[in-house]
Design an enzyme around this catalytic site. Structure first.
Site, PDB file in Angstrom:
ATOM      1  N   TYR A  37       0.977  -1.707  -0.436  1.00 44.05           N
ATOM      2  CA  TYR A  37       0.169   0.113  -0.005  1.00 44.05           C
ATOM      3  C   TYR A  37       0.994   0.684   0.159  1.00 44.05           C
ATOM      4  O   TYR A  37       2.012   1.125   0.699  1.00 44.05           O
ATOM      5  CB  TYR A  37      -1.220  -0.074   1.358  1.00 44.05           C
ATOM      6  N   GLU A  47       0.023   4.763  -0.813  1.00 42.39           N
ATOM      7  CA  GLU A  47      -1.139   6.577  -0.855  1.00 42.39           C
ATOM      8  C   GLU A  47      -0.453   6.866  -0.911  1.00 42.39           C
ATOM      9  O   GLU A  47       0.460   7.415   0.525  1.00 42.39           O
ATOM     10  CB  GLU A  47      -2.148   6.703   0.300  1.00 42.39           C
ATOM     11  N   ASP A 107      -7.351  12.937 -25.184  1.00 41.34           N
ATOM     12  CA  ASP A 107      -7.147  10.980 -24.435  1.00 41.34           C
ATOM     13  C   ASP A 107      -6.612  10.386 -25.823  1.00 41.34           C
ATOM     14  O   ASP A 107      -7.334  10.056 -27.298  1.00 41.34           O
ATOM     15  CB  ASP A 107      -8.259  11.027 -24.244  1.00 41.34           C
ATOM     16  N   THR A 161      -4.280   5.326 -21.612  1.00 44.83           N
ATOM     17  CA  THR A 161      -4.325   4.198 -21.127  1.00 44.83           C
ATOM     18  C   THR A 161      -2.686   3.937 -22.061  1.00 44.83           C
ATOM     19  O   THR A 161      -1.607   3.911 -22.724  1.00 44.83           O
ATOM     20  CB  THR A 161      -5.073   3.372 -21.884  1.00 44.83           C
ATOM     21  N   LYS A 194      -2.705  -0.465 -25.249  1.00 42.71           N
ATOM     22  CA  LYS A 194      -2.970  -0.651 -26.418  1.00 42.71           C
ATOM     23  C   LYS A 194      -1.040  -0.398 -27.438  1.00 42.71           C
ATOM     24  O   LYS A 194      -0.900  -1.328 -26.833  1.00 42.71           O
ATOM     25  CB  LYS A 194      -4.436   1.059 -26.655  1.00 42.71           C
ATOM     26  N   ARG A 248      -2.390  -3.224 -18.182  1.00 43.71           N
ATOM     27  CA  ARG A 248      -3.504  -2.394 -18.130  1.00 43.71           C
ATOM     28  C   ARG A 248      -3.528  -1.521 -16.539  1.00 43.71           C
ATOM     29  O   ARG A 248      -3.265  -1.397 -15.840  1.00 43.71           O
ATOM     30  CB  ARG A 248      -4.836  -3.548 -17.847  1.00 43.71           C
TER      31      ARG A 248
HETATM   32  N1  DSN Z   1     -12.352  -0.528 -24.461  1.00 43.36           N
HETATM   33  C1  DSN Z   1     -11.400   0.645 -24.879  1.00 43.36           C
HETATM   34  C2  DSN Z   1     -11.201   0.165 -26.323  1.00 43.36           C
HETATM   35  O1  DSN Z   1     -12.026  -0.869 -26.788  1.00 43.36           O
HETATM   36  O2  DSN Z   1     -11.148   1.055 -27.456  1.00 43.36           O
HETATM   37  C3  DSN Z   1     -11.659   1.755 -24.299  1.00 43.36           C
HETATM   38  O3  DSN Z   1     -11.569   2.135 -23.629  1.00 43.36           O
END
Ligand code: DSN
Length: 440
Positions: free
Chosen positions: A58, A60, A204, A230, A233, A239
């Site tokens: 933990y 924080e 984003d 994120t 990707k 993740r």
């Molecule tokens: N679920 C993602 C996507 O497939 O684009 C976006 O959060």
């Protein structure tokens, strides 16, 4: 007498049910082509960091300012993740703690806006994201969104009409970014519009961050106020998500005159304690590993190949008579327009048949969707995962043939079975995680 928990039992022994599912998932991804554009395959090093003892901690707070003891290694790890992300994207400030894209975006909304404030975001149906203003999401429920959309005919972003809309609605923030828009985004022009109307620019780049980090797509980081991505990707990490921002709040006098905070502190405060509790240290360690991988020269080659593969897949599909939204792609993704084959609302069914042929995709809305979100008329495809696997343009032709056959003959079980055999054969030539068992 109490016996200590045996921490060293193998999962195959302690939980054979879950072990079997992990093994089956490994088999599934090895034998199929993964075309969901938001998915990828991480390295063994990333898996190892995620499966490490950092999961127990933990922490924080932020490095050197924590609420719990025992942080000497977590602090070094988080500082490394920060340093690497800054180098990778050239950002002034970064917060590496967001659990995923939605909480990252929520922290930005809370930092920049008050409930009820007006902003603009790309409509979900036109390729935006749930957190860009969908009425069922916090972004649409707590804030006043003026969705912008694409041109009715070309399905491209029409910057003149977006500028006009911004001048009419006077938003406090303009959100740029995509989940299903297959073309380049002119972030500079969006910035000009933000400057003209006095709005924050929040970008984003979750889908395209691997392309932005390598210069394969223009990056908004040098000029936008806040950028989120994120990490799982095109960036090919675990993740999770990060938030990058300018240090200074350029609209401080206009929008935040009461507080002493600069933009960086506003963002940090809204991640923790604003939304999140303890960071996921094991995931942040894996983010650090992924950033280091993305800093290597071969990652740029990887990013370029993603786009080359997407173009090859798109060209071949169109050659085989499959229509694509905007007639192609500039990035890593494309959307099949099934309505052009008289398959309006059949996205779900086609996705299921593609799955049966070991081709993994997702149903998606097309601009001005004539079907419904549950039965949409599009199939979204992307090349990050197949490119990680080492596939190139010639393999894209095989995959395109499989997809076109499924679309044209989705009720023909024999043909689907034949495509499945061909896809399995293709995958055998590109072994995925060779030698990996359930344990890394
Ligand atoms: N679920 C993602 C996507 O497939 O684009 C976006 O959060």
């Amino acid at each position: 007498m109490h016996k200590p928990m045996d921490l060293m039992r193998d999962i195959t022994e302690s939980d054979p049910k879950i072990a079997e599912l992990i093994q089956k998932e490994l088999g599934r991804i090895r034998e199929g082509v993964e075309l969901i554009p938001s998915e990828n395959f991480v390295s063994k090093a990333v898996l190892q960091a995620m499966g490490s003892v950092f999961t127990n901690k933990y922490s924080e707070g932020y490095p050197q300012k924590r609420y719990y003891g025992g942080q000497e290694f977590v602090d070094i790890m988080e500082d490394l993740a920060i340093e690497r992300a800054k180098k990778l994207f050239g950002c002034e400030h970064v917060n590496v703690q967001p659990y995923s894209g939605s909480p990252a975006n929520m922290a930005v909304f809370f930092a920049l806006l008050n409930p009820g404030d007006h902003y603009m975001g790309l409509d979900l149906v036109a390729g935006g994201h749930l957190t860009h203003g969908s009425p069922v999401n916090f972004s649409g429920r707590l804030f006043n969104v003026h969705p912008y959309t694409v041109d009715k005919k070309t399905h491209l972003l029409d910057m003149d009409s977006i500028r006009k809309q911004a001048k009419e609605t006077n938003p406090k923030m303009i959100l740029t970014g995509l989940t299903a828009y297959p073309r380049k985004i002119d972030f500079k022009e969006f910035q000009e519009i933000c400057d003209e109307v006095g709005a924050y620019h929040f970008s984003d780049i979750s889908h395209i961050s691997g392309l932005c980090a390598t210069g394969v797509h223009e990056s908004p980081v040098p000029f936008a106020d806040v950028v989120t991505t994120t990490t799982h990707k095109t960036l090919r990490g675990p993740r999770g998500a990060i938030i990058m921002c300018k240090k200074e709040d350029r609209y401080k006098n206009k929008y935040h005159p009461e507080g002493k905070k600069d933009l960086a502190s506003l963002i940090d405060f809204n991640v923790f304690p604003g939304i999140q509790g303890g960071p996921h240290d094991h995931v942040n360690a894996a983010k650090a590993v992924a950033f280091e991988e993305a800093l290597q020269p071969n990652f740029k080659e990887y990013a370029k190949q993603i786009v080359k593969n997407a173009k090859a897949l798109a060209d071949e599909l169109m050659k085989l008579g499959v229509s694509l939204v905007t007639n192609g792609t500039d990035n890593h993704l494309m959307v099949i327009d099934l309505s052009k084959k008289n398959l309006t609302g059949k996205g779900k069914e086609i996705q299921m048949v593609l799955d049966a042929a070991n081709i993994h995709t997702n149903k998606n809305t097309i601009p001005f969707e004539p079907g419904s979100p549950f039965n949409p008329s599009g199939i979204r495809l992307g090349t990050p995962a197949v490119t990680t696997r080492g596939m190139k343009e010639s393999e894209m032709k095989v995959i395109a043939k499989g997809i076109a056959t499924v679309v044209d003959h989705y009720q023909d079980a024999q043909r689907i079975a034949k495509i499945k055999t061909e896809i399995k054969e293709l995958c055998r030539g590109f072994p995925l995680y060779p030698g990996l068992g359930i344990l890394q």
